[in-house]
Scaffold this motif. Structure first.
Motif, PDB file in Angstrom:
ATOM      1  N   UNK A 189       0.883  -1.321  -0.058  1.00  8.47           N
ATOM      2  CA  UNK A 189      -0.051   0.116   0.167  1.00  8.47           C
ATOM      3  C   UNK A 189       0.808   1.410   0.141  1.00  8.47           C
ATOM      4  N   UNK A 190       1.962   1.333   0.653  1.00 10.36           N
ATOM      5  CA  UNK A 190       2.807   2.324   0.830  1.00 10.36           C
ATOM      6  C   UNK A 190       3.390   2.789  -0.634  1.00 10.36           C
ATOM      7  N   UNK A 191       3.833   1.759  -1.310  1.00 10.23           N
ATOM      8  CA  UNK A 191       4.198   1.914  -2.677  1.00 10.23           C
ATOM      9  C   UNK A 191       3.268   2.472  -3.509  1.00 10.23           C
ATOM     10  N   UNK A 192       2.011   1.864  -3.429  1.00 13.04           N
ATOM     11  CA  UNK A 192       1.087   2.458  -4.324  1.00 13.04           C
ATOM     12  C   UNK A 192       0.885   3.827  -3.942  1.00 13.04           C
ATOM     13  N   UNK A 193       0.734   4.344  -2.709  1.00  8.68           N
ATOM     14  CA  UNK A 193       0.608   5.759  -2.338  1.00  8.68           C
ATOM     15  C   UNK A 193       1.512   6.717  -3.009  1.00  8.68           C
ATOM     16  N   UNK A 194       2.870   5.950  -3.071  1.00  6.08           N
ATOM     17  CA  UNK A 194       4.008   6.836  -3.377  1.00  6.08           C
ATOM     18  C   UNK A 194       3.790   6.901  -5.006  1.00  6.08           C
ATOM     19  N   UNK A 195       3.432   6.014  -5.735  1.00 10.65           N
ATOM     20  CA  UNK A 195       3.247   5.943  -7.230  1.00 10.65           C
ATOM     21  C   UNK A 195       2.229   7.046  -7.563  1.00 10.65           C
ATOM     22  N   UNK A 196       1.268   6.876  -7.099  1.00 14.13           N
ATOM     23  CA  UNK A 196       0.140   7.980  -7.487  1.00 14.13           C
ATOM     24  C   UNK A 196       0.040   9.080  -6.805  1.00 14.13           C
ATOM     25  N   UNK A 197       0.903   9.383  -5.810  1.00 20.16           N
ATOM     26  CA  UNK A 197       1.090  10.719  -5.237  1.00 20.16           C
ATOM     27  C   UNK A 197       0.049  11.083  -4.303  1.00 20.16           C
ATOM     28  N   UNK A 198      -0.465  10.065  -3.519  1.00 16.65           N
ATOM     29  CA  UNK A 198      -1.483  10.472  -2.686  1.00 16.65           C
ATOM     30  C   UNK A 198      -0.890  10.708  -1.050  1.00 16.65           C
ATOM     31  N   UNK A 199      -1.417  11.846  -0.644  1.00 21.55           N
ATOM     32  CA  UNK A 199      -0.767  12.064   0.867  1.00 21.55           C
ATOM     33  C   UNK A 199      -1.918  11.721   1.791  1.00 21.55           C
ATOM     34  N   UNK A 200      -1.878  10.762   2.852  1.00 27.67           N
ATOM     35  CA  UNK A 200      -3.042  10.499   3.502  1.00 27.67           C
ATOM     36  C   UNK A 200      -2.983  11.696   4.950  1.00 27.67           C
ATOM     37  N   UNK A 201      -3.902  11.545   5.803  1.00 28.84           N
ATOM     38  CA  UNK A 201      -4.052  12.528   6.808  1.00 28.84           C
ATOM     39  C   UNK A 201      -2.795  12.297   7.683  1.00 28.84           C
ATOM     40  N   UNK A 202      -2.565  10.815   7.954  1.00 29.50           N
ATOM     41  CA  UNK A 202      -1.561  10.572   8.730  1.00 29.50           C
ATOM     42  C   UNK A 202       0.005  11.135   8.414  1.00 29.50           C
ATOM     43  N   UNK A 203       0.136  11.128   6.997  1.00 26.46           N
ATOM     44  CA  UNK A 203       1.341  11.758   6.335  1.00 26.46           C
ATOM     45  C   UNK A 203       1.363  13.056   6.813  1.00 26.46           C
ATOM     46  N   UNK A 204       0.272  13.972   6.855  1.00 25.90           N
ATOM     47  CA  UNK A 204       0.117  15.327   7.343  1.00 25.90           C
ATOM     48  C   UNK A 204       0.122  15.508   8.798  1.00 25.90           C
TER      49      UNK A 204
END
Length: 227
Positions: A205-220
């Protein structure tokens, strides 16, 4: 090693050579049986020499190398016709294995291709539904003005005493709750969409979020407030 353990080791080695029915060195037998039965190398060498002396297995010497194998006289003779039949079966099974392997590779290729098409379609949908650069700049300016208005209102509320009526307070709380519910709703929709994609995604899931450029609430480092 005790006599009982020696006898056990001899029996294990004899059964192993008869079962496999192929030539082995003492080192080969030690490596194959040591982990499962805990036989020492010296005990293996001694047992195989003993079995050879007793005529229970055969020994061949090639220079400094000794090879041991099962006594072939205990096995039934196989005719040339039977050998040819076995060769034919082996060839047929090899063909089946190659066919299955080819099908597996094709399925893996098709799966990767389908996932790529799904990912591209999702990205295209997101891009076509996104605001243009001019629209985003305009919306940012509007949001800044709105934010500035809220800041001024907050400052007045902070400085004033009994400035807010119960009706205004209730209205503010209702608006806050509405925005929080919308936040949770959108987050849930985004999570469901990503979970659906991740079911066929070969990476984490982490690699997927990085590839599509999605930032989660947790990242922020943001958490959804409770209502």
């Amino acid at each position: 090693m005790s006599k009982s353990k020696d006898a056990t080791g001899v029996s294990i080695i004899l059964n192993y050579l008869n079962e496999k029915n192929r030539p082995y060195s003492a080192q080969d037998v030690f490596g194959n049986l040591q982990k499962q039965h805990g036989l020492g190398k010296t005990a293996v060498v001694k047992a195989m020499e003993t079995l050879a002396q007793q005529g229970k297995i055969k020994e061949k010497v090639y220079g400094k190398q000794k090879i041991y194998f099962a006594d072939q006289s205990q096995f039934a003779d196989v005719s040339d016709a039977e050998l040819k039949n076995m060769d034919s079966q082996i060839s047929e099974l090899n063909s089946q294995v190659q066919s299955v392997q080819q099908n597996c590779r094709q399925l893996e290729t098709d799966t990767d291709s389908s996932f790529t098409h799904c990912l591209v379609a999702t990205e295209l949908k997101e891009l076509t539904s996104s605001l243009t650069t001019e629209e985003m700049v305009s919306e940012i300016e509007e949001l800044k003005k709105e934010c500035e208005g809220y800041k001024q209102r907050l400052e007045k509320i902070t400085l004033a005493t009994n400035h807010i009526t119960p009706q205004e307070k209730e209205k503010v709380y209702k608006e806050r709750n509405r925005y929080i519910k919308e936040w949770k709703k959108r987050k849930r929709l985004a999570t469901d969409m990503m979970d659906a994609i991740l079911e066929g995604y070969p990476k984490s899931k982490k690699q997927f979020l990085e590839e599509v450029g999605v930032e989660t609430d947790e990242d922020c480092k943001v958490t959804v407030p409770s209502i």
